[in-house]
Scaffold this active site. Structure first.
Site, PDB file in Angstrom:
ATOM      1  N   SER A  34       0.835  -1.217   0.000  1.00  0.00           N
ATOM      2  CA  SER A  34       0.000   0.000   0.000  1.00  0.00           C
ATOM      3  C   SER A  34       0.862   1.256   0.000  1.00  0.00           C
ATOM      4  O   SER A  34       1.768   1.403   0.813  1.00  0.00           O
ATOM      5  CB  SER A  34      -0.869   0.028   1.271  1.00  0.00           C
ATOM      6  OG  SER A  34      -1.474  -1.210   1.469  1.00  0.00           O
ATOM      7  N   ARG A  87       0.009  -8.891  -4.427  1.00  0.00           N
ATOM      8  CA  ARG A  87       0.434  -9.624  -3.215  1.00  0.00           C
ATOM      9  C   ARG A  87      -0.760 -10.400  -2.666  1.00  0.00           C
ATOM     10  O   ARG A  87      -1.867  -9.865  -2.595  1.00  0.00           O
ATOM     11  CB  ARG A  87       0.913  -8.604  -2.194  1.00  0.00           C
ATOM     12  CG  ARG A  87       1.284  -9.173  -0.862  1.00  0.00           C
ATOM     13  CD  ARG A  87       1.683  -8.040   0.082  1.00  0.00           C
ATOM     14  NE  ARG A  87       3.075  -8.120   0.460  1.00  0.00           N
ATOM     15  CZ  ARG A  87       3.791  -7.047   0.825  1.00  0.00           C
ATOM     16  NH1 ARG A  87       3.244  -5.855   0.788  1.00  0.00           N
ATOM     17  NH2 ARG A  87       5.054  -7.179   1.193  1.00  0.00           N
ATOM     18  N   GLU A 188      -5.572  -3.942  15.067  1.00  0.00           N
ATOM     19  CA  GLU A 188      -5.314  -4.270  16.473  1.00  0.00           C
ATOM     20  C   GLU A 188      -6.160  -3.396  17.398  1.00  0.00           C
ATOM     21  O   GLU A 188      -6.461  -2.251  17.086  1.00  0.00           O
ATOM     22  CB  GLU A 188      -3.834  -4.031  16.810  1.00  0.00           C
ATOM     23  CG  GLU A 188      -2.869  -4.868  16.014  1.00  0.00           C
ATOM     24  CD  GLU A 188      -2.892  -4.504  14.534  1.00  0.00           C
ATOM     25  OE1 GLU A 188      -2.805  -5.426  13.715  1.00  0.00           O
ATOM     26  OE2 GLU A 188      -3.014  -3.318  14.208  1.00  0.00           O
TER      27      GLU A 188
HETATM   28  N1  LIG Z   1      -2.082  -4.698  11.346  1.00  0.00           N
HETATM   29  C1  LIG Z   1      -2.141  -3.471  10.782  1.00  0.00           C
HETATM   30  N2  LIG Z   1      -2.013  -3.390   9.454  1.00  0.00           N
HETATM   31  C2  LIG Z   1      -2.078  -2.171   8.889  1.00  0.00           C
HETATM   32  N3  LIG Z   1      -1.976  -1.812   7.581  1.00  0.00           N
HETATM   33  C3  LIG Z   1      -2.101  -0.492   7.555  1.00  0.00           C
HETATM   34  I1  LIG Z   1      -2.045   0.584   5.791  1.00  0.00           I
HETATM   35  N4  LIG Z   1      -2.267   0.060   8.772  1.00  0.00           N
HETATM   36  C4  LIG Z   1      -2.264  -0.999   9.644  1.00  0.00           C
HETATM   37  C5  LIG Z   1      -2.395  -1.103  11.064  1.00  0.00           C
HETATM   38  O1  LIG Z   1      -2.574  -0.131  11.804  1.00  0.00           O
HETATM   39  N5  LIG Z   1      -2.319  -2.371  11.573  1.00  0.00           N
END
Ligand SMILES: Nc1nc2[nH]c(I)nc2c(=O)[nH]1
Length: 266
Positions: A34, A87, A188
């Protein structure tokens, strides 16, 4: 499937890529996460673009509307880059073999180096959204491994000290951190973010660690870099707006793409 089949599938995918791109051997693989999609256009001349769904072992992207592609790029230094734009995440439930198929295919295609990029949550309040952070080490919280059987692989210096040093020569302001891969797809809780902090994580995401283990097993040199797109849950006193996150990722595009182009051009 036998334990050799993932590697046979990677060989088949590499053979297809060589045939379809006209490039018998690639030198460096990039997995663009990303926020990193713009990097490919900056690093060199795209000489072939393949729909990833046509390549053995690759599936259609999880996000409807996203076209997964695999691109062959001629770098200014004459080397060949293989850009894996599709991916498979662990949370898609397609199995760890699918998650690391891209890296294994890149190794079978000749790549000695793999660049793993991702978007992630940051645990350091100084890392505002849009901050790139070098991955120094990882914590694999998926409780899974891409390796099967008595495949005991050492993971010391898993994220190449040489390439991290090179990146810091290019951009001395770059910080480093430990990346923790959660299974996802949920984010989380604030308590889980504090747990990750206490066990030594600085970055949290849902990719990269499993791919890095498979890349080490394949004998590749690994460069990992995260783009902090948000402060992890509970770190920011004020909830971040999704627009803030998107704007920050957009604004970081030129800097992180340039950094990536400079690192792989060496
Ligand atoms: N686990 C987790 N994956 C993510 N991917 C992205 I963009 N932000 C986060 C995040 O805050 N936690």
């Amino acid at each position: 499937m036998t334990t050799s089949e993932p590697f046979e599938l990677a060989q088949a995918a590499a053979g297809y890529i060589a045939e379809a791109t006209g490039v018998d051997s690639h030198d460096i693989a990039l997995v663009l996460g990303s926020g990193w999609s713009g990097a490919a256009d900056l690093i060199g001349e795209v000489t072939a673009t393949l729909p990833s769904s046509e390549v053995p072992g690759f599936s259609a992207p999880a996000v409807v509307g996203h076209v997964g592609t695999i691109r062959s790029i001629l770098l200014p230094n004459g080397k060949r880059a293989l850009v894996l734009g599709a991916r498979t995440h662990y949370y898609e439930g397609k199995g760890v073999r699918s998650v690391v198929h891209g890296v294994r295919t890149a190794a079978a295609a000749g790549c000695a180096v793999v660049v793993l990029t991702n978007g992630c949550g940051g645990l350091n309040p100084a890392w505002r959204p849009g901050t790139p952070v070098l991955i120094r080490d990882h914590i694999n919280l998926t409780a899974a491994s891409p390796l099967e059987g008595a495949t005991f692989v050492d993971l010391t210096d898993l994220y190449s000290p040489r390439l991290r040093e090179l990146a810091r020569e290019i951009d001395p302001a770059l910080d480093e951190g430990v990346y923790a891969q959660f299974p996802g797809p949920h984010y989380e809780t604030p308590a889980e973010v504090q747990y990750a902090h206490r066990i030594g994580a600085d970055l949290i995401g849902m990719s990269t660690a499993l791919e890095a283990i498979a890349a080490r097993h394949a004998g590749m040199e690994i460069f990992g870099i995260s783009l902090v797109t948000n402060l992890a849950a509970g770190i920011s006193p004020t909830p971040l707006s999704h627009k803030e996150v998107l704007d920050a990722g957009e604004a970081a595009g030129p800097r992180i793409s340039r950094l990536l182009a400079d690192v792989i051009a060496k």
